[in-house]
Design a protein around this motif. Structure first.
Motif, PDB file in Angstrom:
ATOM      1  N   ARG A 218      68.076  10.100  35.990  1.00 15.52           N
ATOM      2  CA  ARG A 218      68.076  11.563  35.988  1.00 15.52           C
ATOM      3  C   ARG A 218      69.462  12.187  36.140  1.00 15.52           C
ATOM      4  N   THR A 219      70.401  11.441  36.673  1.00 14.45           N
ATOM      5  CA  THR A 219      71.762  11.951  36.823  1.00 14.45           C
ATOM      6  C   THR A 219      72.747  10.935  36.262  1.00 14.45           C
ATOM      7  N   GLY A 220      73.843  11.440  35.694  1.00 16.64           N
ATOM      8  CA  GLY A 220      74.874  10.567  35.164  1.00 16.64           C
ATOM      9  C   GLY A 220      75.816  10.108  36.258  1.00 16.64           C
ATOM     10  N   PRO A 221      76.783   9.253  35.920  1.00 13.26           N
ATOM     11  CA  PRO A 221      77.738   8.752  36.918  1.00 13.26           C
ATOM     12  C   PRO A 221      78.527   9.871  37.597  1.00 13.26           C
ATOM     13  N   ASP A 222      78.691  11.004  36.878  1.00 12.83           N
ATOM     14  CA  ASP A 222      79.437  12.134  37.444  1.00 12.83           C
ATOM     15  C   ASP A 222      78.539  13.106  38.199  1.00 12.83           C
ATOM     16  N   GLY A 223      77.252  12.743  38.363  1.00 12.41           N
ATOM     17  CA  GLY A 223      76.328  13.594  39.088  1.00 12.41           C
ATOM     18  C   GLY A 223      75.656  14.657  38.244  1.00 12.41           C
ATOM     19  N   ARG A 224      75.955  14.685  36.963  1.00 13.38           N
ATOM     20  CA  ARG A 224      75.352  15.690  36.094  1.00 13.38           C
ATOM     21  C   ARG A 224      73.883  15.392  35.838  1.00 13.38           C
ATOM     22  N   LEU A 225      73.100  16.482  35.685  1.00  8.98           N
ATOM     23  CA  LEU A 225      71.681  16.368  35.367  1.00  8.98           C
ATOM     24  C   LEU A 225      71.514  15.858  33.936  1.00  8.98           C
ATOM     25  N   VAL A 226      70.659  14.857  33.752  1.00 13.16           N
ATOM     26  CA  VAL A 226      70.392  14.311  32.425  1.00 13.16           C
ATOM     27  C   VAL A 226      68.960  14.691  32.039  1.00 13.16           C
ATOM     28  N   PRO A 227      68.759  15.514  31.000  1.00 10.92           N
ATOM     29  CA  PRO A 227      67.404  15.890  30.581  1.00 10.92           C
ATOM     30  C   PRO A 227      66.596  14.671  30.166  1.00 10.92           C
ATOM     31  N   LEU A 228      65.278  14.802  30.249  1.00 12.95           N
ATOM     32  CA  LEU A 228      64.384  13.689  29.942  1.00 12.95           C
ATOM     33  C   LEU A 228      64.666  13.092  28.572  1.00 12.95           C
ATOM     34  N   ALA A 229      64.867  13.930  27.567  1.00 10.53           N
ATOM     35  CA  ALA A 229      65.061  13.434  26.199  1.00 10.53           C
ATOM     36  C   ALA A 229      66.336  12.614  26.051  1.00 10.53           C
ATOM     37  N   GLU A 230      67.301  12.825  26.951  1.00  8.48           N
ATOM     38  CA  GLU A 230      68.590  12.139  26.841  1.00  8.48           C
ATOM     39  C   GLU A 230      68.732  10.982  27.828  1.00  8.48           C
ATOM     40  N   GLN A 231      67.708  10.700  28.613  1.00  6.87           N
ATOM     41  CA  GLN A 231      67.831   9.662  29.635  1.00  6.87           C
ATOM     42  C   GLN A 231      67.857   8.272  29.027  1.00  6.87           C
ATOM     43  N   ASP A 232      68.576   7.379  29.677  1.00 11.29           N
ATOM     44  CA  ASP A 232      68.590   5.967  29.305  1.00 11.29           C
ATOM     45  C   ASP A 232      67.319   5.329  29.843  1.00 11.29           C
ATOM     46  N   ARG A 233      66.368   5.092  28.966  1.00 11.27           N
ATOM     47  CA  ARG A 233      65.064   4.603  29.417  1.00 11.27           C
ATOM     48  C   ARG A 233      65.123   3.160  29.915  1.00 11.27           C
ATOM     49  N   GLY A 234      66.219   2.492  29.628  1.00  8.06           N
ATOM     50  CA  GLY A 234      66.407   1.161  30.177  1.00  8.06           C
ATOM     51  C   GLY A 234      66.626   1.176  31.682  1.00  8.06           C
ATOM     52  N   LEU A 235      66.953   2.360  32.227  1.00 15.48           N
ATOM     53  CA  LEU A 235      67.150   2.494  33.671  1.00 15.48           C
ATOM     54  C   LEU A 235      65.854   2.798  34.403  1.00 15.48           C
ATOM     55  N   TRP A 236      64.804   3.123  33.673  1.00 18.18           N
ATOM     56  CA  TRP A 236      63.536   3.432  34.328  1.00 18.18           C
ATOM     57  C   TRP A 236      62.960   2.181  34.990  1.00 18.18           C
ATOM     58  N   ASP A 237      62.304   2.379  36.106  1.00 14.27           N
ATOM     59  CA  ASP A 237      61.739   1.270  36.888  1.00 14.27           C
ATOM     60  C   ASP A 237      60.379   0.888  36.302  1.00 14.27           C
TER      61      ASP A 237
END
Length: 381
Positions: A218-237
């Motif tokens: 949900r957040t990038g390395p810089d703390g920015r909000l990442v919208p659902l459509a742009e999330q890296d789904r490989g990071l999902w649990d």
């Protein structure tokens, strides 16, 4: 020193004291005093029966406080004979405490604080840090809540829906201070699900698990909000997703649909899509139709408009917004998104900037500001 064990035992020990004659406020205070004693004693001399030890010490603390308070002489007569130390017994009052801490007479904020303290076993300091308020302020809130429910008897069924809303409020606070409230809400909901056979309890647990599974993306390395459509789904649990889907399927199989099951079904469809482009928006619209039918919630209607915009095109989504109050939280941001999808970049940029000014959180404000800046840059090119 097993802090998690202590927290697990808190509601059961409070329940024992209440059954013995203590009112809720006095029982909760006595248990907190016993926990302090446990932290001091257990590292050097761990008890064979932790619950029995806590019950014995907490009961003595309660008696000491009762005898020291002249105004409680009538209660002292009832509890004068201290039960002998020994095993605490198998009766579990945790479920009743869930109901008590979510009593309708309490405000949502007070119910949340009392639940975290009495059922979750958190300290006042931890709760205050999580909610970013002074410890003294939180202590007053908890004291008022305890006084409000002190006369409520633990002998009637409580309102499951109210308990679930309190737990959902805890979950949505996320993380701050040294307490992960999302994880705490999941822990408490698991305990509730183990004590009550209710499809909406399972639905809420599934919803929490499915949302929590996406947290790392949900957040990038810089703390920015990442919208659902742009999330890296490989990071999902994937483990949490599998568990959430399994819990949801079992709940839906009982054919008693509720709002948390419907929300969890939407989350499951997002989790099931390998990419954003492969999301089954048509089925998501159908689930939002069910959610609107169940609740009539304007927020559900707003989310449905987004889904309609994805399934049938942005103009259909804008049409679905008709009749909704523009002051509804995130209404302006949704309108901006649908206008962008429709190619009206100037209107979208203006609305993104407007939405940023009323955003409910700093990360969301920054995200909307960047969206406006991105479109304004495109318009200048």
């Amino acid at each position: 020193m097993n802090e998690s064990l202590l927290r697990e035992l808190v509601p059961a020990v409070i329940g024992v004291l209440v059954r013995r004659g203590a009112d809720f406020a006095a029982a909760e205070d006595a248990v907190q005093d016993a926990l302090v004693e446990a932290v001091r004693v257990w590292p050097e001399d761990p008890p064979r029966d932790p619950k029995g030890w806590l019950v014995t010490v907490a009961w003595r603390k309660f008696l000491d406080a009762a005898r020291a308070d002249v105004s409680r002489r009538h209660r002292e007569a009832r509890v004068e004979d201290e039960p002998a130390p020994g095993p605490a017994g198998a009766v579990d009052d945790t479920l009743q405490l869930y109901f008590l801490c979510a009593h309708p007479s309490l405000t949502p904020a007070s119910a949340v604080a009392l639940t975290l303290r009495a059922v979750g076993g958190l300290t006042t300091r931890q709760i205050a840090q999580a909610y970013l308020v002074p410890e003294a302020t939180m202590a007053q809130r908890i004291s008022r809540a305890k006084r409000t429910v002190s006369g409520v008897r633990l002998d009637r069924p409580g309102d499951v829906a109210t308990v679930l809303r309190v737990l959902y409020l805890v979950f949505n606070e996320g993380y701050s201070g040294d307490v992960d409230l999302a994880a705490e809400a999941i822990r408490l909901t698991r305990r509730l699900a183990a004590r009550i056979d209710h499809e909406e309890v399972a639905g809420l647990l599934a919803l929490m698990l499915l949302h929590h599974a996406r947290r790392p993306a949900r957040t990038g390395p810089d703390g920015r909000l990442v919208p659902l459509a742009e999330q890296d789904r490989g990071l999902w649990d994937t483990r949490l997703i599998a568990e959430g889907v399994e819990v949801l399927q079992a709940a839906l199989g009982r054919d008693r649909l509720g709002e948390f099951q419907a929300q969890a079904a939407v989350a499951a469809l997002h989790a099931d899509a390998p990419t954003a482009e492969e999301t089954d928006w048509v089925q998501i619209v159908e689930w939002y139709d069910e959610l609107v039918r169940l609740t009539g919630s304007p927020v559900a209607r707003l989310n449905r408009a987004v889904a309609v915009g994805e399934a049938d095109g942005p103009r259909a989504g804008l049409a679905a917004l008709a009749g909704l109050d523009p002051a509804l939280p995130r209404h302006t941001a949704v309108t901006a998104y649908l206008h962008e999808r429709d190619g009206d970049l100037a209107t979208a940029a203006r609305l993104y900037a407007e939405a940023a000014r009323t955003a409910p959180s700093l990360p969301e404000r920054d995200h909307l500001t960047r969206q406006a800046a991105r479109l304004n840059a495109r318009l200048r090119d």
